[in-house]
Design a protein around this motif. Structure first.
Motif, PDB file in Angstrom:
ATOM      1  N   LEU A   1      -0.822  22.917 -12.160  1.00 30.33           N
ATOM      2  CA  LEU A   1      -0.602  22.242 -10.884  1.00 30.33           C
ATOM      3  C   LEU A   1      -0.720  20.733 -11.046  1.00 30.33           C
ATOM      4  N   CYS A   2      -0.117  20.033 -10.116  1.00 25.57           N
ATOM      5  CA  CYS A   2      -0.148  18.574 -10.107  1.00 25.57           C
ATOM      6  C   CYS A   2      -0.409  18.112  -8.676  1.00 25.57           C
ATOM      7  N   THR A   3      -1.150  17.033  -8.514  1.00 19.37           N
ATOM      8  CA  THR A   3      -1.459  16.475  -7.200  1.00 19.37           C
ATOM      9  C   THR A   3      -0.541  15.297  -6.905  1.00 19.37           C
ATOM     10  N   MET A   4       0.139  15.344  -5.768  1.00 19.51           N
ATOM     11  CA  MET A   4       0.998  14.254  -5.336  1.00 19.51           C
ATOM     12  C   MET A   4       0.387  13.604  -4.099  1.00 19.51           C
ATOM     13  N   THR A   5       0.195  12.301  -4.135  1.00 20.73           N
ATOM     14  CA  THR A   5      -0.348  11.547  -3.015  1.00 20.73           C
ATOM     15  C   THR A   5       0.717  10.602  -2.498  1.00 20.73           C
ATOM     16  N   ALA A   6       0.979  10.652  -1.212  1.00 22.11           N
ATOM     17  CA  ALA A   6       2.010   9.801  -0.602  1.00 22.11           C
ATOM     18  C   ALA A   6       1.397   9.006   0.540  1.00 22.11           C
ATOM     19  N   VAL A   7       1.648   7.713   0.557  1.00 22.94           N
ATOM     20  CA  VAL A   7       1.242   6.833   1.652  1.00 22.94           C
ATOM     21  C   VAL A   7       2.526   6.331   2.315  1.00 22.94           C
TER      22      VAL A   7
ATOM     23  N   THR B   1       0.823  -1.216   0.000  1.00 22.80           N
ATOM     24  CA  THR B   1       0.000   0.000   0.000  1.00 22.80           C
ATOM     25  C   THR B   1       0.850   1.256   0.000  1.00 22.80           C
ATOM     26  N   ARG B   2       2.072   1.173   0.546  1.00 19.52           N
ATOM     27  CA  ARG B   2       2.944   2.350   0.572  1.00 19.52           C
ATOM     28  C   ARG B   2       3.313   2.768  -0.842  1.00 19.52           C
ATOM     29  N   GLY B   3       3.468   4.079  -1.048  1.00 21.37           N
ATOM     30  CA  GLY B   3       3.880   4.547  -2.363  1.00 21.37           C
ATOM     31  C   GLY B   3       3.614   6.030  -2.538  1.00 21.37           C
ATOM     32  N   VAL B   4       4.016   6.533  -3.692  1.00 19.95           N
ATOM     33  CA  VAL B   4       3.820   7.937  -4.062  1.00 19.95           C
ATOM     34  C   VAL B   4       3.256   7.952  -5.473  1.00 19.95           C
ATOM     35  N   TRP B   5       2.186   8.741  -5.666  1.00 22.49           N
ATOM     36  CA  TRP B   5       1.523   8.819  -6.965  1.00 22.49           C
ATOM     37  C   TRP B   5       1.328  10.269  -7.366  1.00 22.49           C
ATOM     38  N   PHE B   6       1.317  10.499  -8.689  1.00 22.28           N
ATOM     39  CA  PHE B   6       1.095  11.836  -9.239  1.00 22.28           C
ATOM     40  C   PHE B   6      -0.093  11.778 -10.201  1.00 22.28           C
ATOM     41  N   GLU B   7      -0.893  12.835 -10.214  1.00 19.65           N
ATOM     42  CA  GLU B   7      -1.995  12.945 -11.159  1.00 19.65           C
ATOM     43  C   GLU B   7      -2.265  14.416 -11.433  1.00 19.65           C
ATOM     44  N   PRO B   8      -2.820  14.720 -12.601  1.00 16.78           N
ATOM     45  CA  PRO B   8      -3.080  16.131 -12.930  1.00 16.78           C
ATOM     46  C   PRO B   8      -4.095  16.742 -11.975  1.00 16.78           C
ATOM     47  N   HIS B   9      -3.907  18.027 -11.711  1.00 17.82           N
ATOM     48  CA  HIS B   9      -4.877  18.754 -10.899  1.00 17.82           C
ATOM     49  C   HIS B   9      -6.169  18.919 -11.694  1.00 17.82           C
ATOM     50  N   LEU B  10      -7.296  18.783 -11.020  1.00 16.18           N
ATOM     51  CA  LEU B  10      -8.580  18.786 -11.710  1.00 16.18           C
ATOM     52  C   LEU B  10      -8.989  20.162 -12.202  1.00 16.18           C
ATOM     53  N   GLU B  11      -8.423  21.220 -11.642  1.00 13.39           N
ATOM     54  CA  GLU B  11      -8.875  22.569 -11.985  1.00 13.39           C
ATOM     55  C   GLU B  11      -7.825  23.375 -12.717  1.00 13.39           C
TER      56      GLU B  11
END
Length: 514
Positions: free
Chosen positions: A249-255, A235-245
């Protein structure tokens, strides 16, 4: 008046009870369309505002009564929407079971006389049901599969949660999530906990709130699921995805591990506080922006990394502009001066004739990076200056509607060459099956017309398909045709049709309309 309306509703329900199921669904759809059209035409037509008379008190009472009627109408429509969603999930489960039974009977019909080659692929019964249903609903196959699996689990283990969702008393997606949270319990214990959640109204909460309430109940009862170290590590990891608006900008999610996250948060907050204190006088640095800058500084400072970044950047040729004949750009073009591309000495991109910088110019366009977002021309130019990025023109032919077909040569081998494979994946972007979003870099290259039937190994006969949908085309009864410019027309075993264009665009009704 209300008694008369209730009598009319009772008469309508009595007539509907005599109709077959498909007719009831058709009436439901027509009613939905009528309600939507009335609301779009005049929202007050469903809940009209009564005349309060000339007095101020009368008008206030009329507005208050109208407010209460609107709130009741909104609650009713929400209940109908939730009920319809639950019905969709149950139909998805039934669809999967029907396809599975069909596949089993088809296997029995083949008999023992089937060749060993036909049995070597080990196709699971119902394996491609979600692909067909997902196309009908405009969803990806994993989403349709999750709908069917969730409804099947609710039917088998949690009929109470399913019944509440069918009544519109809560979301079926939340109910399926709760069923997953209780999957480690025995059937009787799981039903008891689910009933506790229903009695407390937690099944009506939003997704995250319902999950927290369920886990809190399990901790209180001592029934929490034991931690699986392998699952925790995966489950651990880091992900990137485009900002919705905002494209910039870019959204980075880290677990992360809780210990590491706590330490990072403490250091980041201290660094952000110093950045705010040292900001220019009169400049306002928002707390969130300060944290983002602090995290970026902590990650990148004292760090030297050599990386290769491959970007597919469009090169745009501007038409001649008399105002620029003097070589002095106007104010509108100042922002992209750094994004100018020098004309290659040995040639120009296909479709453009040589011209002097005084009459036309070549500029970089915006570049889409999958998983990150859109990089503007200025950002691409800065990358070129700091990372040593070079620009090359790929061999391509421009068609109508802005499509590009590669001019790669055909190879006589079954396996495409490196150049053809690269061009096909760049053209398709994602899996070419309807509504699938798997990146082409993770896909197989499939011959639309099979190679053993004379299909050439060329860009006009190759498409990117993920392994699941490659198997669906080969063994699941799905058929496809592709035009020379890469437009694919799909036909499902049940007769549904879709058209997919390079880049992941699906038209569900294009063929039907034609």
């Amino acid at each position: 008046m209300e008694t008369l309306e209730m009598t009319d509703a009772a008469n309508i329900l009595a007539r509907l009870s005599e109709l077959p199921g498909e007719a009831v669904l058709a009436v439901w759809g027509e009613l939905t369309t009528r309600v939507a059209e009335e609301v779009l035409t005049d929202p007050a037509s469903l809940v009209p505002l009564t005349d309060g008379g000339a007095s101020l008190d009368g008008r206030l009472d009329a507005l208050m009564s109208h407010r209460r009627h609107l709130e009741r109408a909104a609650a009713l429509t929400q209940r109908v929407a939730r009920s319809a969603e639950a019905v969709t999930h149950m139909l998805a489960s039934e669809h999967h079971d029907s396809v599975r039974r069909h596949d089993v009977l088809s296997g029995e019909a083949m008999g023992e006389g089937a060749s060993d080659d036909s049995r070597a692929y080990d196709v699971e019964a119902g394996e491609f049901a979600a692909s067909a249903l997902g196309g009908a609903l405009g969803l990806t196959a994993p989403a349709a599969r999750a709908m069917a699996a969730g409804a099947s689990t609710l039917r088998a283990r949690h009929p109470g949660l399913l019944a509440a969702s069918a009544r519109g008393d809560g979301s079926v997606r939340v109910a399926a999530m709760l069923a997953g949270e209780l999957a480690h319990l025995e059937a009787d214990a799981a039903r008891s906990v689910a009933q506790m959640l229903i009695d407390s109204g937690d099944h009506r909460r939003a997704h995250r709130a319902a999950r927290r309430a369920c886990r809190k109940t399990l901790r209180r009862l001592g029934l929490t699921r034991p931690a699986d170290e392998v699952e925790v590590e995966s489950t651990r990891g880091v992900w990137f995805e485009p900002h919705l608006e905002f494209e910039s900008l870019c959204t980075m999610t880290a677990v992360l591990d809780t210990y590491d996250a706590t330490a990072i948060q403490a250091v980041m907050e201290e660094r952000a506080r110093r950045l705010q204190e040292n900001s220019a006088p009169g400049a306002r640095l928002f707390v969130g922006a300060a944290r983002a800058d602090a995290l970026t500084d902590l990650i990148l400072e004292n760090c030297t990394v050599t990386a290769t970044l491959n970007l597919q950047v469009p090169i745009i040729a501007r038409p001649p502009d008399p105002s620029r004949s003097t070589g002095v750009p106007d104010a509108e073009d100042v922002s992209d001066l750094d994004a100018r591309v020098p004309r290659p000495a040995t040639g120009v991109p296909p479709g453009h004739s040589p011209a002097s910088p005084a009459t036309s110019s070549m500029v970089l366009g915006a570049c889409g990076v999958r998983g990150v977002g859109v990089l503007s021309a200025g950002v691409v130019a800065r990358l070129a200056a700091t990372a040593g990025v070079g620009f090359t023109a790929a061999l391509a032919s421009h068609h109508g509607r802005g499509r590009i077909t590669t001019l790669a040569t055909t190879t006589a081998a079954h396996r495409p060459s490196v150049g053809i494979a690269k061009l096909v994946r760049e053209r398709d972007g994602v899996c070419r099956f309807p509504f699938c979003e798997t990146a082409a870099s993770w896909c197989d290259l499939d011959h639309v017309m099979p190679f053993d039937q004379g299909g050439p190994t060329s860009a006009t006969n190759l498409q990117a398909l993920c392994r699941h949908h490659h198997r669906a085309k080969t063994h699941g009864g799905f058929r496809v045709r592709m035009t020379p410019d890469g437009v694919c027309t799909w036909l499902s075993p049940s007769g549904a049709r879709w058209v997919t264009e390079p880049g992941g665009i699906t038209h569900a009704d294009a063929v039907r309309a034609a």
